[in-house]
Design an enzyme around this catalytic site. Structure first.
Site, short mmCIF file in Angstrom:
data_model
loop_
_atom_site.label_atom_id
_atom_site.label_comp_id
_atom_site.label_asym_id
_atom_site.label_seq_id
_atom_site.Cartn_x
_atom_site.Cartn_y
_atom_site.Cartn_z
CE LYS A 223 97.40 -26.92 -13.27
NZ LYS A 223 97.30 -25.61 -13.80
CB SER B 179 104.48 -19.69 -15.22
OG SER B 179 103.37 -19.90 -15.99
N GLY C 254 99.90 -21.55 -16.27
CA GLY C 254 100.23 -22.07 -17.55
C GLY C 254 100.64 -21.29 -18.74
CD GLU D 64 98.24 -22.37 -8.07
OE1 GLU D 64 99.24 -23.05 -8.52
OE2 GLU D 64 97.07 -22.70 -8.50
CD GLU E 259 93.75 -25.29 -13.97
OE1 GLU E 259 93.81 -26.48 -13.49
OE2 GLU E 259 94.54 -24.70 -14.28
CG HIS F 40 93.73 -25.24 -8.97
ND1 HIS F 40 93.48 -24.69 -10.25
CD2 HIS F 40 95.07 -25.29 -8.96
CE1 HIS F 40 94.35 -24.43 -10.94
NE2 HIS F 40 95.87 -24.76 -10.08
CG ASN G 256 97.22 -29.30 -9.73
OD1 ASN G 256 96.96 -30.41 -10.04
ND2 ASN G 256 96.69 -28.15 -9.67
P1 13P Z 1 101.66 -23.87 -14.08
O1 13P Z 1 102.73 -24.25 -13.18
O2 13P Z 1 101.57 -25.10 -15.22
O3 13P Z 1 101.53 -22.34 -14.71
O4 13P Z 1 100.09 -24.22 -13.15
C1 13P Z 1 100.22 -23.88 -11.98
C2 13P Z 1 98.98 -24.43 -11.37
O5 13P Z 1 97.91 -24.13 -11.58
C3 13P Z 1 99.56 -25.42 -9.91
O6 13P Z 1 98.24 -25.70 -9.25
#
Ligand code: 13P
Length: 251
Positions: A12, A213, A173, A167, A99, A97, A10
């Site tokens: 983003k 992560s 992150g 997640e 976010e 997601h 992803n």
């Molecule tokens: P990270 O791998 O940067 O922690 O992000 C995970 C994520 O949100 C994937 O959708």
């Protein structure tokens, strides 16, 4: 029941057309060189470059978006329908997601409607769920995941048209991950809840990805867990070497 793992990136809100197509091409090239790969690979670029990335690699690895609108067309400024996603050669869409749930106030019912549109158009929905740190501290991780499964997953979901990504919000992150035991316990509970909702056969075949992560240094341990069928990778999917190392943990 053997499930074919999926390693998904992803991206983003990162990458432009030139470096994004180059990144996807680098991964596609390495993947194509593997004889009988034991996992699928998916990249989900920002919507504006999905078409360019799909033109370059969709015959080798899968390409998807990071969201999709529930409706077919109409007055929805800035949104993208599943028909449009399909039109440019993408076959997956991530929905729900954390976010999007936070930044765009998406609720389980919104996520379910989007997933339904994806299924209805013959694409695969990657439905994200996961608890916040406060929910985890309150001992509510499994309860939150169960509620999100009940609310976000359409009733006609199958092992082919839906992938679940667990997640934990606090692991995204941050460089922090749950322990392997915790991940396995939550994934097993998620699979049990899918069995409650959709039946044991669907639950046995459905892919449950872990995200938050994931890095080359923890991928082998996490991907080796019995109920973990791949990864949804954010930051580490932006570097070809790191993403490839994670893919290699499932090959
Ligand atoms: P990270 O791998 O940067 O922690 O992000 C995970 C994520 O949100 C994937 O959708």
């Amino acid at each position: 029941m053997s499930r074919r793992p999926l390693v998904a990136g992803n991206w983003k809100m990162n990458m432009l057309k030139e470096n994004g197509t180059a990144l996807a091409a680098a991964i596609a090239e390495k993947y194509s060189a593997v004889k009988n790969p034991a996992c699928d690979v998916l990249v989900c670029p920002p919507a504006l470059i999905v078409s360019a990335v799909a033109d370059k690699v969709a015959n080798k690895i899968a390409v998807g978006t990071q969201d999709a609108h529930a409706l077919k067309s109409g007055a929805h400024t800035g949104d993208i329908s599943v028909e449009m996603i399909k039109d440019v050669g993408a076959t997956y869409a991530i929905v729900g997601h954390s976010e999007r749930r936070t930044d765009h106030f998406e609720k389980d019912a919104d996520v379910k409607a989007k997933a339904q549109a994806i299924i209805d158009n013959g694409l695969t929905a990657v439905i994200c769920i996961g608890e916040t740190e406060a929910q985890r501290d309150a001992g509510k991780t499994i309860e939150v995941c169960r509620t999100q499964i009940q609310g976000s997953v359409p009733e006609n979901a199958t092992a082919e048209n839906v992938v679940i990504a667990y997640e934990p919000v606090w692991a995204i992150g941050t460089g922090r991950t749950p322990t392997a035991d915790d991940v396995e316990q939550v994934h097993a509970a998620i699979r049990a809840e899918i069995a409650n909702k959709l039946g044991q056969k669907v639950a046995d075949g459905m892919r449950l990805l872990y995200g938050g992560s994931v890095k080359p240094s923890n991928a082998v341990e996490l991907m080796g867990l019995p109920d973990v069928d791949g990864a949804l990778v954010g930051g580490a999917s932006l570097k070809a070497d790191d993403f490839w190392a994670i893919i290699s943990a499932c090959l």
